[in-house]
Enzyme design. Structure first.
Site, short mmCIF file in Angstrom:
data_model
loop_
_atom_site.label_atom_id
_atom_site.label_comp_id
_atom_site.label_asym_id
_atom_site.label_seq_id
_atom_site.Cartn_x
_atom_site.Cartn_y
_atom_site.Cartn_z
N GLY A 19 0.95 -1.13 -0.15
CA GLY A 19 0.01 -0.02 -0.04
C GLY A 19 0.80 1.38 -0.18
O GLY A 19 1.96 1.17 0.21
N GLY A 21 0.71 5.49 1.25
CA GLY A 21 -0.16 6.64 1.87
C GLY A 21 0.58 7.82 1.61
O GLY A 21 1.66 8.03 1.05
N VAL A 26 4.16 0.91 2.18
CA VAL A 26 3.93 -0.42 2.94
C VAL A 26 4.46 -1.48 2.10
O VAL A 26 3.72 -1.53 1.06
CB VAL A 26 2.92 -0.66 3.72
CG1 VAL A 26 3.10 -2.06 4.62
CG2 VAL A 26 2.66 0.73 4.59
N LYS A 41 7.27 -0.70 6.70
CA LYS A 41 6.54 0.61 6.61
C LYS A 41 7.71 1.82 6.45
O LYS A 41 8.53 1.73 7.23
CB LYS A 41 5.59 0.87 7.85
CG LYS A 41 4.90 2.24 7.64
CD LYS A 41 3.65 2.07 8.63
CE LYS A 41 2.58 1.65 7.85
NZ LYS A 41 1.31 1.63 8.50
N ASP A 137 -3.36 7.16 17.64
CA ASP A 137 -3.70 7.32 16.17
C ASP A 137 -4.69 5.93 16.13
O ASP A 137 -4.61 5.23 15.04
CB ASP A 137 -2.66 7.61 15.22
CG ASP A 137 -3.30 7.98 13.89
OD1 ASP A 137 -4.86 8.45 13.88
OD2 ASP A 137 -2.66 7.51 12.78
#
Length: 287
Positions: A19, A21, A26, A41, A137
């Site tokens: 992924g 972001g 990642v 990450k 978070d």
């Protein structure tokens, strides 16, 4: 700046990109020394020299804290490093889905499944709080659910990276860290946050698992933040008529505006969820 396609990162061989972001990428990778699959990450480093020095000190401090968190409901961190362009963190690879994916389509989870997930997350966070680590978070995309058919295991991820809320990280990303729909009132107001902030955020996630909807929502981030600080949380049972009043009480206590009015600890929150599951889902004893 987009990261180039990688073949290796440190000693790790990159297998796939999982992924991308706003802050980085990642990857799925393997540690060839022990043939262990990991998730890596990354977080972009587009900082001035002064900011970079502050960031690196903070990163090392946060990752050291996160590395102490050995708990079945927390994703383990194995290794960290950095290149000229980004820092990276190698962690346990969880073969499953984000809770966010399970909530897609605005459908409530089956009651026992949702409460089980929240209880597990609360237990993991209670352990972290006992080590003086606050996540800051908590949201569905930071909760991984395994594909175990017998019993799903929930694991909290993004300890370390999620906790970096220094001014240098704010400058780097151009945004306030934390997701507006899940931020506590004290986060929205820029006040110091502690374990009670995680309790509020998990309360928001609980509301969403029970109803399929976030308690505060709007196309405008400013509107969401205003609602979080000033407007009462709606009752979950108003959106899902099958819910018992006890669940409304738990949500309301977790999402109290004042931190001191929430559960006294994440352990107490976990216990309330456990007791609710027993009361609502176990068959009544014969008279």
């Amino acid at each position: 700046m987009p990261q180039p396609t990688l073949e290796t990162l440190g000693r790790y061989k990159i297998l796939d990109m999982l992924g991308r972001g706003a802050m980085g990428v990642v990857y799925k990778a393997v540690d060839p020394a022990i043939d262990r699959v990991v998730a890596i990450k990354t977080i972009n480093l587009t900082l001035s020299d002064d900011e970079l020095a502050e960031y690196e000190a903070r990163f090392a401090q946060e990752v050291k804290a996160a590395g102490r968190l050995n708990h079945p409901n927390i994703v383990s961190i194995y290794d960290v490093g950095k290149t000229e362009d980004f820092a990276w963190m190698a962690m346990e690879f969880v073969d499953g889905h984000e809770l966010k994916a399970l909530l897609r389509g605005q459908k409530a989870l089956p009651l026992n499944d949702g409460l089980d997930i929240i209880q597990q997350v609360a237990e993991g966070l209670a352990f972290a709080h006992g080590k003086d680590v606050v996540h800051r978070d908590i949201k569905p995309s930071n909760i991984m659910i395994t594909e175990d058919e017998d019993h799903a295991i929930a694991k909290v991820t993004d300890f370390g990276i999620a906790r970096m809320s220094s001014s240098s990280v704010k400058t780097m990303t151009g945004i306030v860290l934390g997701s507006p729909r899940y931020m506590s009132p004290e986060q929205v107001l820029g006040k110091k946050v502690g374990p009670a902030s995680d309790i509020f955020s998990l309360g928001v996630v609980l509301f969403e698992t029970l109803t399929g909807s976030a308690p505060f929502d709007s196309p405008s981030i400013n509107s969401i933040m205003y609602q979080t600080v000033h407007e009462p949380c709606p009752q979950a049972s108003a959106l899902n008529g099958e819910l018992a009043p006890e669940l409304d009480r738990i949500v309301a206590k977790a999402m109290a505006k004042a931190p001191e009015e929430r559960f006294a600890s994440m352990r107490e929150f976990a216990r309330a969820i456990r007791d609710a599951r027993q009361m609502l889902l176990e068959p009544a004893s014969p008279a």
